[in-house]
Design an enzyme around this catalytic site. Structure first.
Site, PDB file in Angstrom:
ATOM      1  N   ASP A   7      83.183  85.262  24.781  1.00 60.45           N
ATOM      2  CA  ASP A   7      82.741  85.376  23.969  1.00 60.45           C
ATOM      3  C   ASP A   7      81.774  86.881  23.784  1.00 60.45           C
ATOM      4  O   ASP A   7      81.907  87.777  24.710  1.00 60.45           O
ATOM      5  CB  ASP A   7      80.677  84.469  24.625  1.00 60.45           C
ATOM      6  CG  ASP A   7      80.423  83.713  23.413  1.00 60.45           C
ATOM      7  OD1 ASP A   7      80.261  82.696  22.305  1.00 60.45           O
ATOM      8  OD2 ASP A   7      79.724  84.138  23.144  1.00 60.45           O
TER       9      ASP A   7
ATOM     10  N   ASP B 240      81.245  79.188  14.747  1.00 58.11           N
ATOM     11  CA  ASP B 240      80.750  79.590  12.838  1.00 58.11           C
ATOM     12  C   ASP B 240      81.621  79.363  12.071  1.00 58.11           C
ATOM     13  O   ASP B 240      82.308  80.270  11.814  1.00 58.11           O
ATOM     14  CB  ASP B 240      78.996  80.983  12.762  1.00 58.11           C
ATOM     15  CG  ASP B 240      78.778  80.425  11.773  1.00 58.11           C
ATOM     16  OD1 ASP B 240      78.924  80.088  10.388  1.00 58.11           O
ATOM     17  OD2 ASP B 240      77.616  81.590  11.722  1.00 58.11           O
TER      18      ASP B 240
ATOM     19  N   LYS C 209      80.102  81.147   3.234  1.00 57.18           N
ATOM     20  CA  LYS C 209      80.383  81.551   2.316  1.00 57.18           C
ATOM     21  C   LYS C 209      81.667  82.520   2.005  1.00 57.18           C
ATOM     22  O   LYS C 209      81.874  83.134   3.027  1.00 57.18           O
ATOM     23  CB  LYS C 209      79.059  82.821   1.930  1.00 57.18           C
ATOM     24  CG  LYS C 209      77.775  82.306   1.908  1.00 57.18           C
ATOM     25  CD  LYS C 209      76.798  83.169   2.485  1.00 57.18           C
ATOM     26  CE  LYS C 209      75.752  82.468   2.103  1.00 57.18           C
ATOM     27  NZ  LYS C 209      74.311  83.712   1.994  1.00 57.18           N
TER      28      LYS C 209
ATOM     29  N   ASP D 259      82.267  71.095  14.677  1.00 57.48           N
ATOM     30  CA  ASP D 259      80.857  69.928  13.391  1.00 57.48           C
ATOM     31  C   ASP D 259      81.083  69.550  12.073  1.00 57.48           C
ATOM     32  O   ASP D 259      80.645  68.937  11.322  1.00 57.48           O
ATOM     33  CB  ASP D 259      79.539  69.343  13.427  1.00 57.48           C
ATOM     34  CG  ASP D 259      79.458  71.354  13.110  1.00 57.48           C
ATOM     35  OD1 ASP D 259      80.006  72.123  13.950  1.00 57.48           O
ATOM     36  OD2 ASP D 259      78.396  71.662  12.573  1.00 57.48           O
TER      37      ASP D 259
HETATM   38  C1  LIG Z   1      77.945  78.627  17.207  1.00 55.80           C
HETATM   39  S1  LIG Z   1      78.343  79.269  18.938  1.00 55.80           S
HETATM   40  C2  LIG Z   1      78.999  77.815  20.042  1.00 55.80           C
HETATM   41  C3  LIG Z   1      79.362  78.459  21.125  1.00 55.80           C
HETATM   42  C4  LIG Z   1      80.263  76.914  22.253  1.00 55.80           C
HETATM   43  N1  LIG Z   1      81.163  76.736  21.782  1.00 55.80           N
HETATM   44  C5  LIG Z   1      79.208  75.706  21.526  1.00 55.80           C
HETATM   45  O1  LIG Z   1      80.416  75.170  21.080  1.00 55.80           O
HETATM   46  O2  LIG Z   1      78.046  75.468  22.616  1.00 55.80           O
HETATM   47  C6  LIG Z   1      79.569  80.335  18.521  1.00 55.80           C
HETATM   48  C7  LIG Z   1      79.521  81.478  19.965  1.00 55.80           C
HETATM   49  O3  LIG Z   1      80.845  82.431  19.609  1.00 55.80           O
HETATM   50  C8  LIG Z   1      79.991  83.615  19.619  1.00 55.80           C
HETATM   51  N2  LIG Z   1      80.910  84.685  18.780  1.00 55.80           N
HETATM   52  C9  LIG Z   1      81.145  84.188  17.563  1.00 55.80           C
HETATM   53  N3  LIG Z   1      81.805  85.619  16.522  1.00 55.80           N
HETATM   54  C10 LIG Z   1      82.238  85.951  18.538  1.00 55.80           C
HETATM   55  C11 LIG Z   1      83.267  87.545  17.692  1.00 55.80           C
HETATM   56  N4  LIG Z   1      83.217  87.383  16.504  1.00 55.80           N
HETATM   57  N5  LIG Z   1      83.228  87.293  19.044  1.00 55.80           N
HETATM   58  C12 LIG Z   1      83.008  86.961  20.038  1.00 55.80           C
HETATM   59  N6  LIG Z   1      81.873  85.674  20.415  1.00 55.80           N
HETATM   60  C13 LIG Z   1      82.018  85.276  18.889  1.00 55.80           C
HETATM   61  C14 LIG Z   1      78.565  83.644  19.959  1.00 55.80           C
HETATM   62  O4  LIG Z   1      78.480  84.781  20.244  1.00 55.80           O
HETATM   63  C15 LIG Z   1      78.705  81.711  20.152  1.00 55.80           C
HETATM   64  O5  LIG Z   1      78.387  82.070  21.718  1.00 55.80           O
END
Ligand SMILES: C[S@@+](CC[C@H](N)C(=O)[O-])C[C@H]1O[C@@H](n2cnc3c(N)ncnc32)[C@H](O)[C@@H]1O
Length: 216
Positions: free
Chosen positions: A69, A118, A122, A154
């Protein structure tokens, strides 16, 4: 800041700078030296607090797990729990997923979990979607042949996008479930572990989807 500083003292946390990764990451191809064994390695991308990394590691002590992460303050939780509970087959790597093929060499990773990314709905954000063809290509470069990938989300959009893409590209869909808590058949680990973000979506009564696939 407190968590950031504490992460620096944790033996199970690796925080290379972007430049260090670009110049040649020290553990690429050498993760066995970090874990001090030759056990298989499974990676969780966007691990957040690391719920899957920890749950899988506890169940499978002879497999090594690396939670990845960009936000160290999030995986601080998982790293601290692993240290407190003496779970030694766990590491957390703070880096961008975009650099994942610079952090592991070919055939170094047995499986990849992607948990609640995420969805980047878009069109302009497609390049950041973690199952777009560019990311799949990076995953293929580090995975063993036949290596499994797991996507739990989700987002019905992300689930459908990934399914369509995999079918179109001739990859193998091993298992798909668009509502794991209401349609029987999902692996027990999918049903039994809930992540921080997942709990928020469950409170909103959103269906949780799961895909298991292989890249051809
Ligand atoms: C929506 S959160 C989900 C976190 C965890 N898997 C959960 O289900 O609770 C998405 C995670 O991906 C990480 N993240 C998003 N884009 C990233 C990237 N390009 N490189 C590393 N981490 C990333 C964010 O920091 C975040 O902690």
């Amino acid at each position: 800041m407190k968590r950031f500083r504490e992460n620096e003292t944790f033996q199970n946390v690796i925080q290379p700078t972007r430049q260090e990764v670009l110049d040649g990451f020290s553990f690429k191809g050498k993760w066995h030296t970090f874990f001090k064994n030759n056990n298989p390695i499974i990676v969780e991308l966007g691990c957040g607090k690391g719920e899957y990394t920890l749950a899988l590691a506890k169940r499978n002590p002879s497999i090594n797990y690396v939670g990845v992460d960009i936000k160290g303050a999030r995986f601080w939780r998982g790293a601290k729990t692993a240290l407190n509970d003496e779970i030694s087959n766990v590491a957390f790597l703070r880096t961008q997923i975009e650099l994942i093929d610079l952090c592991f060499s070919s055939n170094e990773v047995s499986e990849i979990w992607i948990t609640f990314p995420d969805p980047q709905i878009k069109y302009k954000r497609t390049k950041h979607r973690m199952t777009n063809p560019e990311f799949l290509d990076k995953y293929k470069r580090i995975l063993v042949e036949d290596g499994l990938l797991h996507l739990k989300t989700d987002s019905e959009f992300m689930h459908g996008y990934t399914l369509g893409l995999l079918q179109g590209m001739g990859h193998e869909i091993v298992y798909a479930n668009h509502d794991v808590y209401h349609n029987e058949g999902a692996p027990s680990i999918v049903i039994e572990v809930q992540t921080f973000y997942e709990q928020i979506f469950l409170d909103e009564e959103k269906p949780i989807t799961y895909l298991q696939f292989k890249l051809r």
